[in-house]
Design an enzyme around this catalytic site. Structure first.
Site, PDB file in Angstrom:
ATOM      1  N   TYR A 189      37.862  42.477  29.671  1.00  0.00           N
ATOM      2  CA  TYR A 189      37.301  41.532  28.685  1.00  0.00           C
ATOM      3  C   TYR A 189      37.269  42.148  27.289  1.00  0.00           C
ATOM      4  O   TYR A 189      37.074  41.444  26.314  1.00  0.00           O
ATOM      5  CB  TYR A 189      35.874  41.113  29.060  1.00  0.00           C
ATOM      6  CG  TYR A 189      35.716  40.346  30.345  1.00  0.00           C
ATOM      7  CD1 TYR A 189      36.815  39.925  31.092  1.00  0.00           C
ATOM      8  CD2 TYR A 189      34.442  40.034  30.831  1.00  0.00           C
ATOM      9  CE1 TYR A 189      36.649  39.233  32.282  1.00  0.00           C
ATOM     10  CE2 TYR A 189      34.273  39.331  32.017  1.00  0.00           C
ATOM     11  CZ  TYR A 189      35.379  38.941  32.744  1.00  0.00           C
ATOM     12  OH  TYR A 189      35.202  38.255  33.920  1.00  0.00           O
ATOM     13  N   HIS A 235      38.311  44.116  40.101  1.00  0.00           N
ATOM     14  CA  HIS A 235      38.502  42.817  39.442  1.00  0.00           C
ATOM     15  C   HIS A 235      39.540  41.943  40.158  1.00  0.00           C
ATOM     16  O   HIS A 235      39.315  40.759  40.398  1.00  0.00           O
ATOM     17  CB  HIS A 235      38.917  43.047  37.985  1.00  0.00           C
ATOM     18  CG  HIS A 235      38.620  41.894  37.097  1.00  0.00           C
ATOM     19  ND1 HIS A 235      38.399  42.032  35.753  1.00  0.00           N
ATOM     20  CD2 HIS A 235      38.494  40.569  37.349  1.00  0.00           C
ATOM     21  CE1 HIS A 235      38.151  40.838  35.223  1.00  0.00           C
ATOM     22  NE2 HIS A 235      38.216  39.940  36.173  1.00  0.00           N
TER      23      HIS A 235
END
Length: 267
Positions: free
Chosen positions: A39, A97
């Site tokens: 991110y 992730h």
């Protein structure tokens, strides 16, 4: 500490936008924050937490290891870098992730490296994200189900992911829902709107309450104070059996997140 049912997502929020969102959320009473290496906002989240003055022990911080950092020689150093950015000695939860594309790094290798990070005290809990049933089987074989705190998956009224949920539940793995509002698509749904009107609630509150009622954790994000505050109230909304049945019928396997070259073969 059990994974909080309600938290703040930070996907796609960066720099001043994420700082403002996190500070506002913490002011409103949010205590769980979800971020990730990819991110590119861990440092901003760390800054917001520092500025908020909320003591670390009151917070539940989740980050996620990106695919480039999955090998056993990179995983722990990358997590230490995340901790520096977040200005903390540990995170509460660290997730893989995405599974390694084409099995470049084996599930066994990265899960054992993640478990080692837990043993070193860098993270209190470990878990997975975007894992299918065959991948969950491999993760359990590598570290045991008792070491997998959650599987964070796309889950909304339009993608209820029942097979994965049932299998995870059977093996004692908690589910965290991301994209719970289906990128806002589900907010325009007539069925949701009717339930919202009946309860004098917002469509977002209905969907979040539904997910939490099913036992999932949710991590909605917003940049608007009004929405952050309103979403929080979903925790007090109780849906009845009729509402739940109506939402169950909305499932149409409408998957919104399936990046080419990254997504596994979905169940």
């Amino acid at each position: 500490m059990a994974i909080p049912a309600f938290g703040l997502g930070t996907f796609r929020l960066k720099d001043d936008v994420v700082i403002s969102s996190v500070i506002t959320a913490l002011e409103l009473g949010y205590r769980a924050i979800d971020t990730a290496q990819i991110y590119d906002n861990e440092a901003a989240v760390g800054q917001a937490i520092a500025e908020s003055g909320v003591p670390r022990h009151e917070l539940y911080i989740t980050t996620k290891i990106w695919i480039e950092n999955l090998s056993k020689d990179k995983l722990i150093p990358s997590l230490k870098e995340s901790l520096q950015k977040l200005r903390t000695d540990y995170v509460d939860l660290t997730l893989i992730h995405w599974p390694s594309p084409n099995d470049e790094v084996s599930v066994e290798e990265f899960m054992q490296a993640l478990l080692e990070a837990k043993k070193q005290g860098l993270t209190r809990e470990i878990g997975i994200s975007n894992f299918t049933i065959p991948l969950m089987e491999k993760a359990i074989a590598a570290v045991g189900a008792e070491n997998i705190a959650t599987n964070q998956i796309e889950l909304s009224p339009y993608l209820q992911n029942r097979k994965v949920v049932a299998w995870a539940k059977q093996h004692g793995i908690h589910i965290t829902s991301y994209m719970t509002l289906a990128y806002g698509k589900a907010l325009k749904d007539e069925v949701i709107a009717r339930i919202a009107a009946k309860h004098n609630a917002t469509p977002a509150q209905v969907i979040l309450a539904w997910a939490m009622g099913e036992g999932y954790s949710v991590i909605p994000s917003s940049t608007k104070r009004k929405n952050l505050e309103s979403n929080l109230k979903a925790q007090n909304l109780q849906l009845d059996a009729e509402d739940k049945k109506a939402i169950a019928a909305l499932d149409c396997n409408d998957r919104l997140v399936s990046p080419e070259g990254l997504a596994p073969e979905w169940d």
